[in-house]
Design a protein around this motif. Structure first.
Motif, PDB file in Angstrom:
ATOM      1  N   ALA A  46      37.275  41.625  37.774  1.00 12.35           N
ATOM      2  CA  ALA A  46      37.373  43.200  37.757  1.00 12.35           C
ATOM      3  C   ALA A  46      38.014  43.666  38.495  1.00 12.35           C
ATOM      4  N   LEU A  48      38.998  46.054  41.518  1.00 12.30           N
ATOM      5  CA  LEU A  48      38.149  46.822  42.969  1.00 12.30           C
ATOM      6  C   LEU A  48      39.556  47.545  43.733  1.00 12.30           C
ATOM      7  N   PHE A  95      34.965  48.691  41.655  1.00  6.05           N
ATOM      8  CA  PHE A  95      34.237  48.518  42.315  1.00  6.05           C
ATOM      9  C   PHE A  95      35.035  48.928  43.247  1.00  6.05           C
ATOM     10  N   MET A 175      29.698  41.723  43.758  1.00  2.98           N
ATOM     11  CA  MET A 175      30.095  41.056  42.278  1.00  2.98           C
ATOM     12  C   MET A 175      29.850  39.915  42.487  1.00  2.98           C
ATOM     13  N   GLN A 178      26.799  40.118  39.657  1.00  5.53           N
ATOM     14  CA  GLN A 178      27.440  40.915  38.285  1.00  5.53           C
ATOM     15  C   GLN A 178      29.017  40.273  37.743  1.00  5.53           C
ATOM     16  N   ILE A 180      30.529  38.252  38.733  1.00  2.00           N
ATOM     17  CA  ILE A 180      32.771  38.260  38.846  1.00  2.00           C
ATOM     18  C   ILE A 180      33.044  37.184  39.099  1.00  2.00           C
ATOM     19  N   VAL A 183      39.177  39.066  41.125  1.00  5.89           N
ATOM     20  CA  VAL A 183      39.298  40.328  40.908  1.00  5.89           C
ATOM     21  C   VAL A 183      41.024  40.901  40.977  1.00  5.89           C
TER      22      VAL A 183
END
Length: 255
Positions: A46, A48, A95, A175, A178, A180, A183
């Motif tokens: 992901a 961030l 995010f 996170m 989902q 994750i 990051v």
């Protein structure tokens, strides 16, 4: 999927190595540290972004006087947008961890140095958690050019963090829910919220990398927040790379 950092340490010169990993010369073969690297994998990686807000990133923001020069030098505003756009293009989960202060936060009985400064200058101030009066276009609002990405119906905006790190918000929960565990971090401010998020996510068992030119920090006489953060990013994160390198890897990971 693609690796941002190939295992080339033993075969490339320090100059070529630094260019290959996108650190702008920050990391060199003679620093004596390993280069773990960071592999982007679809589904569990992901983006961030911390504090993509006017008070940091707009010339009218209350912190611009101390961060503006570094923001301009790094191309921070444009590079954050490139990351948002590439994440949207590739379907990478995004995010955002914002910083808000409500009236009750100004009743704190003690503060650290920059907490005191932020409260004094009204940084990230809002009327209340459920009150959006005067929020639009305020210092606490998103930079306008980011709104199409953040308000796309898919980006997860967490509850606000209150000091610097995500220990006081629901980022880790969101996170984990989902799936994750990797990051890519960008946003403001490098040695404060960005670094604090990196540190806590490392402690929580995430694999973390930082985008070196999609962040910036306050620079004062004898106090260079950006330089301080870059040292710690290098020593703690799995990888540090520039936006061009990271966006190319994001695109390659889905092709």
């Amino acid at each position: 999927m693609t690796r941002l950092l190939p295992s080339l340490h033993s075969t490339l010169s320090p100059l070529v190595l630094a260019a290959a990993i996108g650190l702008g010369g920050l990391a060199k073969a003679d620093d004596g540290l390993p280069h773990p690297g960071f592999e982007i994998t679809a589904g569990n990686t992901a983006l961030l972004v911390t504090d993509p807000q006017n008070d940091f990133l707009h010339p009218d923001g209350v912190a611009w006087g101390v961060v503006g020069k570094n923001v301009i030098e790094n191309g921070t505003v444009e590079h954050i947008e490139e990351l948002f756009a590439t994440a949207q293009q590739t379907g990478m989960p995004v995010f955002v961890s914002p910083h808000y202060y409500y009236p009750h936060d100004h009743g704190w009985k003690f503060e650290g140095t920059l907490e005191k400064l932020m409260h004094t200058i009204g940084m990230f101030d809002r009327k209340g958690a459920l009150d959006t009066a005067e929020f639009e276009g305020s210092g606490a609002d998103w930079l306008a050019r980011y709104k199409p990405y953040i308000n796309d119906g898919h980006t997860v905006v967490t509850s606000p963090h209150k000091v610097f790190g995500p220990e006081t918000n629901d980022l880790v929960l969101q996170m984990r829910k989902q799936g994750i565990d990797k990051v890519i971090i960008a946003g403001m401010s490098a040695n404060l919220c960005t670094e604090s998020h990196m540190r806590e996510l490392q402690e929580q068992g995430f694999e973390v990398m930082v985008v070196s030119d999609a962040t910036a920090a306050a620079q004062l006489p004898g106090l260079d927040g950006y330089a301080a953060a870059m040292v710690n990013f290098r020593m703690i994160a799995s990888d540090v790379a520039d936006t061009e390198t990271v966006t190319a890897a994001m695109l390659a990971a889905v092709n």
